[in-house]
Design a protein around this motif. Structure first.
Motif, PDB file in Angstrom:
ATOM      1  N   TYR A 132       0.833  -1.195   0.000  1.00  0.00           N
ATOM      2  CA  TYR A 132       0.000   0.000   0.000  1.00  0.00           C
ATOM      3  C   TYR A 132       0.873   1.253   0.000  1.00  0.00           C
ATOM      4  O   TYR A 132       0.552   2.237  -0.650  1.00  0.00           O
ATOM      5  CB  TYR A 132      -0.951  -0.011   1.202  1.00  0.00           C
ATOM      6  CG  TYR A 132      -1.889   1.166   1.204  1.00  0.00           C
ATOM      7  CD1 TYR A 132      -2.913   1.252   0.265  1.00  0.00           C
ATOM      8  CD2 TYR A 132      -1.743   2.202   2.122  1.00  0.00           C
ATOM      9  CE1 TYR A 132      -3.775   2.335   0.238  1.00  0.00           C
ATOM     10  CE2 TYR A 132      -2.607   3.286   2.105  1.00  0.00           C
ATOM     11  CZ  TYR A 132      -3.611   3.358   1.163  1.00  0.00           C
ATOM     12  OH  TYR A 132      -4.469   4.440   1.131  1.00  0.00           O
ATOM     13  N   GLU A 133       1.995   1.200   0.690  1.00  0.00           N
ATOM     14  CA  GLU A 133       2.919   2.338   0.714  1.00  0.00           C
ATOM     15  C   GLU A 133       3.491   2.607  -0.675  1.00  0.00           C
ATOM     16  O   GLU A 133       3.626   3.762  -1.086  1.00  0.00           O
ATOM     17  CB  GLU A 133       4.040   2.100   1.738  1.00  0.00           C
ATOM     18  CG  GLU A 133       3.582   2.156   3.189  1.00  0.00           C
ATOM     19  CD  GLU A 133       2.712   0.968   3.624  1.00  0.00           C
ATOM     20  OE1 GLU A 133       2.822  -0.145   3.039  1.00  0.00           O
ATOM     21  OE2 GLU A 133       1.898   1.148   4.540  1.00  0.00           O
ATOM     22  N   ASP A 134       3.821   1.537  -1.425  1.00  0.00           N
ATOM     23  CA  ASP A 134       4.273   1.692  -2.809  1.00  0.00           C
ATOM     24  C   ASP A 134       3.197   2.396  -3.628  1.00  0.00           C
ATOM     25  O   ASP A 134       3.490   3.282  -4.431  1.00  0.00           O
ATOM     26  CB  ASP A 134       4.544   0.337  -3.469  1.00  0.00           C
ATOM     27  CG  ASP A 134       5.718  -0.414  -2.889  1.00  0.00           C
ATOM     28  OD1 ASP A 134       6.566   0.204  -2.207  1.00  0.00           O
ATOM     29  OD2 ASP A 134       5.792  -1.641  -3.115  1.00  0.00           O
ATOM     30  N   PHE A 135       1.957   1.971  -3.440  1.00  0.00           N
ATOM     31  CA  PHE A 135       0.820   2.557  -4.146  1.00  0.00           C
ATOM     32  C   PHE A 135       0.729   4.051  -3.865  1.00  0.00           C
ATOM     33  O   PHE A 135       0.609   4.864  -4.786  1.00  0.00           O
ATOM     34  CB  PHE A 135      -0.461   1.831  -3.715  1.00  0.00           C
ATOM     35  CG  PHE A 135      -1.739   2.452  -4.193  1.00  0.00           C
ATOM     36  CD1 PHE A 135      -2.075   2.451  -5.535  1.00  0.00           C
ATOM     37  CD2 PHE A 135      -2.629   3.023  -3.298  1.00  0.00           C
ATOM     38  CE1 PHE A 135      -3.268   3.014  -5.984  1.00  0.00           C
ATOM     39  CE2 PHE A 135      -3.821   3.579  -3.724  1.00  0.00           C
ATOM     40  CZ  PHE A 135      -4.139   3.577  -5.072  1.00  0.00           C
ATOM     41  N   LEU A 136       0.820   4.431  -2.600  1.00  0.00           N
ATOM     42  CA  LEU A 136       0.703   5.841  -2.221  1.00  0.00           C
ATOM     43  C   LEU A 136       1.813   6.692  -2.828  1.00  0.00           C
ATOM     44  O   LEU A 136       1.581   7.833  -3.211  1.00  0.00           O
ATOM     45  CB  LEU A 136       0.719   5.992  -0.702  1.00  0.00           C
ATOM     46  CG  LEU A 136      -0.510   5.500   0.044  1.00  0.00           C
ATOM     47  CD1 LEU A 136      -0.314   5.676   1.542  1.00  0.00           C
ATOM     48  CD2 LEU A 136      -1.768   6.208  -0.425  1.00  0.00           C
ATOM     49  N   GLU A 137       3.007   6.139  -2.919  1.00  0.00           N
ATOM     50  CA  GLU A 137       4.165   6.890  -3.392  1.00  0.00           C
ATOM     51  C   GLU A 137       4.298   6.884  -4.914  1.00  0.00           C
ATOM     52  O   GLU A 137       5.157   7.562  -5.460  1.00  0.00           O
ATOM     53  CB  GLU A 137       5.440   6.323  -2.760  1.00  0.00           C
ATOM     54  CG  GLU A 137       5.484   6.538  -1.253  1.00  0.00           C
ATOM     55  CD  GLU A 137       6.648   5.826  -0.587  1.00  0.00           C
ATOM     56  OE1 GLU A 137       7.516   5.279  -1.308  1.00  0.00           O
ATOM     57  OE2 GLU A 137       6.679   5.807   0.654  1.00  0.00           O
ATOM     58  N   THR A 179     -10.099   0.469   5.284  1.00  0.00           N
ATOM     59  CA  THR A 179      -9.561   1.615   6.012  1.00  0.00           C
ATOM     60  C   THR A 179      -8.189   1.257   6.581  1.00  0.00           C
ATOM     61  O   THR A 179      -7.766   0.095   6.527  1.00  0.00           O
ATOM     62  CB  THR A 179     -10.499   2.012   7.165  1.00  0.00           C
ATOM     63  OG1 THR A 179     -10.511   0.950   8.134  1.00  0.00           O
ATOM     64  CG2 THR A 179     -11.916   2.279   6.682  1.00  0.00           C
ATOM     65  N   ASP A 180      -7.538   2.233   7.168  1.00  0.00           N
ATOM     66  CA  ASP A 180      -6.266   1.977   7.835  1.00  0.00           C
ATOM     67  C   ASP A 180      -6.435   0.935   8.940  1.00  0.00           C
ATOM     68  O   ASP A 180      -5.534   0.150   9.201  1.00  0.00           O
ATOM     69  CB  ASP A 180      -5.708   3.261   8.456  1.00  0.00           C
ATOM     70  CG  ASP A 180      -5.279   4.274   7.415  1.00  0.00           C
ATOM     71  OD1 ASP A 180      -5.109   3.890   6.235  1.00  0.00           O
ATOM     72  OD2 ASP A 180      -5.123   5.454   7.769  1.00  0.00           O
TER      73      ASP A 180
END
Length: 153
Positions: A92-97, A141-142
């Motif tokens: 998910y972090e890859d997605f956000l960045e 959600t988170d």
């Protein structure tokens, strides 16, 4: 809100088209990840829906998923503003960045997980899933996201 998840019926059909009807598919370029899906030919499983295709324009994707019935087992679709910015999205972090705007994962023919950077797209997909009477429709959600990777398999 990160996205939405739900269960679809395990059957032949045009499920990707039905799910993506509320999404501006043609605005993006699509990366086709590992998956397994078959076009229905003469009432049975035929050729691989995606074959060796690894990327499609939005228009090409719409054409592919709307023309024939198919049977989905696994699907991994990721939408980008343009392919030049395409990076490998595993978390998910890859997605956000990244420039990736939308992720659709389907596992075991029924379990759909969608992530989007657009809150209005998430809400539209949620409302559509409820109206279509898909099972177990939930916002991701988170607090409730249990996925560790954004890969179908």
């Amino acid at each position: 809100m990160r996205g939405v998840s739900f269960e679809i019926l395990n059957k032949y059909g045009k499920q990707l088209f039905d799910i993506l009807i509320e999404v501006e598919v043609s605005c993006w370029d699509w990366q086709i990840g590992g998956g397994e899906a078959y076009v229905i030919e003469n009432g049975t499983l035929g050729k691989d829906l995606f074959g060796t295709i690894t990327s499609l324009t939005g228009r090409e994707l719409i054409k592919l998923i709307s023309e024939n019935e198919y049977y989905l087992i696994f699907a991994d679709l990721k939408a980008y503003k343009n392919f030049e910015s395409e990076l490998k999205i595993e978390t998910y972090e890859d997605f956000l960045e990244s420039d990736c705007q939308f992720v659709l994962l389907l596992v075991d023919s029924s379990f759909v997980t969608i992530y989007s950077k657009s809150k209005s797209t998430i809400q539209s997909l949620y409302n559509q899933a409820v109206a279509t009477k898909y099972k177990k429709v939930e916002y991701i959600t988170d607090d409730n996201d249990e996925r560790t990777t954004l890969i179908a398999f």
